[in-house]
Design a protein around this motif. Sequence first.
Motif, mmCIF file in Angstrom:
data_model
loop_
_atom_site.group_PDB
_atom_site.id
_atom_site.type_symbol
_atom_site.label_atom_id
_atom_site.label_comp_id
_atom_site.label_asym_id
_atom_site.label_seq_id
_atom_site.Cartn_x
_atom_site.Cartn_y
_atom_site.Cartn_z
ATOM 1 N N LEU A 121 0.819 -1.214 0.000
ATOM 2 C CA LEU A 121 0.000 0.000 0.000
ATOM 3 C C LEU A 121 0.852 1.264 0.000
ATOM 4 C CD1 LEU A 121 -2.622 -1.145 2.639
ATOM 5 C CD2 LEU A 121 -2.845 -1.174 0.160
ATOM 6 N N GLN A 122 2.160 1.117 0.098
ATOM 7 C CA GLN A 122 3.118 2.219 0.116
ATOM 8 C C GLN A 122 2.769 3.232 1.212
ATOM 9 O OE1 GLN A 122 3.362 3.872 -3.804
ATOM 10 N NE2 GLN A 122 4.294 2.041 -4.659
ATOM 11 N N ARG A 123 2.630 2.706 2.446
ATOM 12 C CA ARG A 123 2.329 3.609 3.548
ATOM 13 C C ARG A 123 2.925 3.090 4.848
ATOM 14 N NH1 ARG A 123 -4.102 2.705 4.668
ATOM 15 N NH2 ARG A 123 -3.959 0.535 5.290
ATOM 16 N N TYR A 124 3.014 3.989 5.806
ATOM 17 C CA TYR A 124 3.453 3.678 7.158
ATOM 18 C C TYR A 124 2.294 3.923 8.113
ATOM 19 C CZ TYR A 124 8.255 3.705 5.467
ATOM 20 O OH TYR A 124 9.410 3.428 4.790
ATOM 21 N N VAL A 125 2.199 3.078 9.133
ATOM 22 C CA VAL A 125 1.165 3.232 10.142
ATOM 23 C C VAL A 125 1.838 3.171 11.506
ATOM 24 C CG1 VAL A 125 -0.968 2.307 11.119
ATOM 25 C CG2 VAL A 125 -0.553 2.133 8.667
ATOM 26 N N THR A 126 1.541 4.167 12.354
ATOM 27 C CA THR A 126 2.065 4.202 13.706
ATOM 28 C C THR A 126 1.025 3.602 14.639
ATOM 29 O OG1 THR A 126 3.269 6.216 13.172
ATOM 30 C CG2 THR A 126 2.992 5.701 15.501
ATOM 31 N N TYR A 127 1.453 2.656 15.459
ATOM 32 C CA TYR A 127 0.565 1.980 16.398
ATOM 33 C C TYR A 127 0.927 2.378 17.821
ATOM 34 C CZ TYR A 127 -1.047 -1.210 12.753
ATOM 35 O OH TYR A 127 -1.610 -1.745 11.627
ATOM 36 N N LEU A 128 -0.077 2.721 18.613
ATOM 37 C CA LEU A 128 0.075 2.945 20.043
ATOM 38 C C LEU A 128 -0.766 1.880 20.733
ATOM 39 C CD1 LEU A 128 0.873 4.474 22.601
ATOM 40 C CD2 LEU A 128 -1.003 6.045 22.152
ATOM 41 N N ARG A 129 -0.091 0.954 21.431
ATOM 42 C CA ARG A 129 -0.776 -0.190 22.031
ATOM 43 C C ARG A 129 -0.834 -0.052 23.550
ATOM 44 N NH1 ARG A 129 -1.468 -4.075 18.242
ATOM 45 N NH2 ARG A 129 -0.109 -4.012 16.438
ATOM 46 N N GLY A 130 -1.727 -0.813 24.157
ATOM 47 C CA GLY A 130 -1.825 -0.874 25.605
ATOM 48 C C GLY A 130 -2.469 0.340 26.242
ATOM 49 N N VAL A 131 -3.466 0.930 25.590
ATOM 50 C CA VAL A 131 -4.156 2.099 26.140
ATOM 51 C C VAL A 131 -5.389 1.612 26.889
ATOM 52 C CG1 VAL A 131 -5.223 4.305 25.625
ATOM 53 C CG2 VAL A 131 -3.357 3.476 24.206
ATOM 54 N N GLU A 141 -6.635 13.737 21.550
ATOM 55 C CA GLU A 141 -5.475 14.538 21.947
ATOM 56 C C GLU A 141 -4.303 14.327 20.987
ATOM 57 O OE1 GLU A 141 -4.450 13.755 25.994
ATOM 58 O OE2 GLU A 141 -6.332 14.558 26.784
ATOM 59 N N ILE A 142 -4.092 13.106 20.565
ATOM 60 C CA ILE A 142 -3.008 12.824 19.605
ATOM 61 C C ILE A 142 -3.310 13.483 18.271
ATOM 62 C CG2 ILE A 142 -1.953 10.960 18.257
ATOM 63 C CD1 ILE A 142 -1.998 9.274 20.791
ATOM 64 N N ARG A 143 -4.562 13.455 17.846
ATOM 65 C CA ARG A 143 -4.939 14.109 16.587
ATOM 66 C C ARG A 143 -4.664 15.622 16.656
ATOM 67 N NH1 ARG A 143 -9.235 12.320 13.162
ATOM 68 N NH2 ARG A 143 -9.958 11.172 14.987
ATOM 69 N N ILE A 155 -4.126 14.331 9.142
ATOM 70 C CA ILE A 155 -3.872 13.335 10.174
ATOM 71 C C ILE A 155 -5.092 12.420 10.274
ATOM 72 C CG2 ILE A 155 -3.302 12.951 12.601
ATOM 73 C CD1 ILE A 155 -1.155 14.475 11.029
ATOM 74 N N ARG A 156 -4.860 11.132 10.023
ATOM 75 C CA ARG A 156 -5.929 10.145 10.120
ATOM 76 C C ARG A 156 -5.648 9.243 11.317
ATOM 77 N NH1 ARG A 156 -5.289 9.795 4.188
ATOM 78 N NH2 ARG A 156 -6.952 11.064 3.325
ATOM 79 N N VAL A 157 -6.570 9.249 12.264
ATOM 80 C CA VAL A 157 -6.416 8.470 13.493
ATOM 81 C C VAL A 157 -7.556 7.470 13.582
ATOM 82 C CG1 VAL A 157 -6.312 8.565 16.009
ATOM 83 C CG2 VAL A 157 -5.297 10.386 14.672
ATOM 84 N N ARG A 158 -7.226 6.238 13.878
ATOM 85 C CA ARG A 158 -8.235 5.184 14.072
ATOM 86 C C ARG A 158 -8.068 4.645 15.488
ATOM 87 N NH1 ARG A 158 -8.167 -0.783 13.119
ATOM 88 N NH2 ARG A 158 -10.346 -1.390 13.090
ATOM 89 N N VAL A 159 -9.140 4.654 16.254
ATOM 90 C CA VAL A 159 -9.136 4.146 17.620
ATOM 91 C C VAL A 159 -9.855 2.809 17.629
ATOM 92 C CG1 VAL A 159 -9.888 4.562 19.975
ATOM 93 C CG2 VAL A 159 -9.109 6.470 18.569
ATOM 94 N N GLN A 167 -4.280 3.780 15.970
ATOM 95 C CA GLN A 167 -3.496 3.744 14.739
ATOM 96 C C GLN A 167 -3.507 5.129 14.108
ATOM 97 O OE1 GLN A 167 -5.335 0.823 12.244
ATOM 98 N NE2 GLN A 167 -4.879 -0.860 13.615
ATOM 99 N N VAL A 168 -2.327 5.582 13.692
ATOM 100 C CA VAL A 168 -2.188 6.870 13.022
ATOM 101 C C VAL A 168 -1.506 6.606 11.689
ATOM 102 C CG1 VAL A 168 -1.297 9.211 13.180
ATOM 103 C CG2 VAL A 168 -1.922 8.000 15.259
ATOM 104 N N LYS A 169 -2.125 7.071 10.620
ATOM 105 C CA LYS A 169 -1.539 6.866 9.300
ATOM 106 C C LYS A 169 -0.364 7.819 9.130
ATOM 107 C CE LYS A 169 -2.698 6.549 4.443
ATOM 108 N NZ LYS A 169 -3.729 6.766 3.432
ATOM 109 N N GLY A 170 0.820 7.258 8.947
ATOM 110 C CA GLY A 170 2.043 8.042 8.801
ATOM 111 C C GLY A 170 3.072 7.657 9.861
ATOM 112 N N ASP A 171 4.261 8.234 9.740
ATOM 113 C CA ASP A 171 5.363 7.950 10.665
ATOM 114 C C ASP A 171 5.419 9.053 11.715
ATOM 115 O OD1 ASP A 171 7.640 7.230 11.982
ATOM 116 O OD2 ASP A 171 8.985 7.442 10.271
#
Length: 185
Positions: A121-131, A141-143, A155-159, A167-171
């Motif tokens: 998909l030629q993309r990076y996804v940043t994951y924040l786990r354990g919330v 707040e992250i958005r 900024i695309r954020v998926r909770v 999940q945040v689309k991008g690095d």
Amino acid sequence: MAFEIITRLANKPLMRQLGVCRNISLYTAVNNVKSLGIDRKPLGEVTIPETRKKIDVSTAEWHFVERLISDSAIPKPPCPPGEVTPSGYVVPTAKFGDYPYHVSRNVAHMLRVYLKHQPKLQRYVTYLRGVEGDIFLLGEEIRMLLTKLHPNSIIRVRVHEPHQVIQVKGDYVNDIKEYLLKKGF
């Protein structure tokens, strides 16, 4: 005697060796037992050699064994909360109840912020786990933080509440880590 042995056996592979199948009668199986000599062996008699009855307990060499046993958990560095170690590790200062959410750390006591590259998909996804707690508030707040830091990008954020993941689309690994460390996580 042989009939008693056959009726007591519940082991299917052994029954096959003796010849008990759907096609062979019990009479043939009894004759096979007699030919093997199994009927002459006593049932339930077990002899233990005299050398195995004595057990010696020695603690003299136990410290050699302790060196081989690994720790069940990685010990926390002996630092006061908020101090930064030379390796860059920051001891968390936030506790449960300080915020409506809590971000836990992994087994190595590091923040659980990861970057995943999806080459098709030629993309990076940043994951924040354990919330834990109000994960939607932290996602908002992250958005807001990322839109301030990167005003020209969308900024695309998926909770995902069941998996406790944001999940945040991008690095944005470094930006999210800095934000969480400022909050004390």
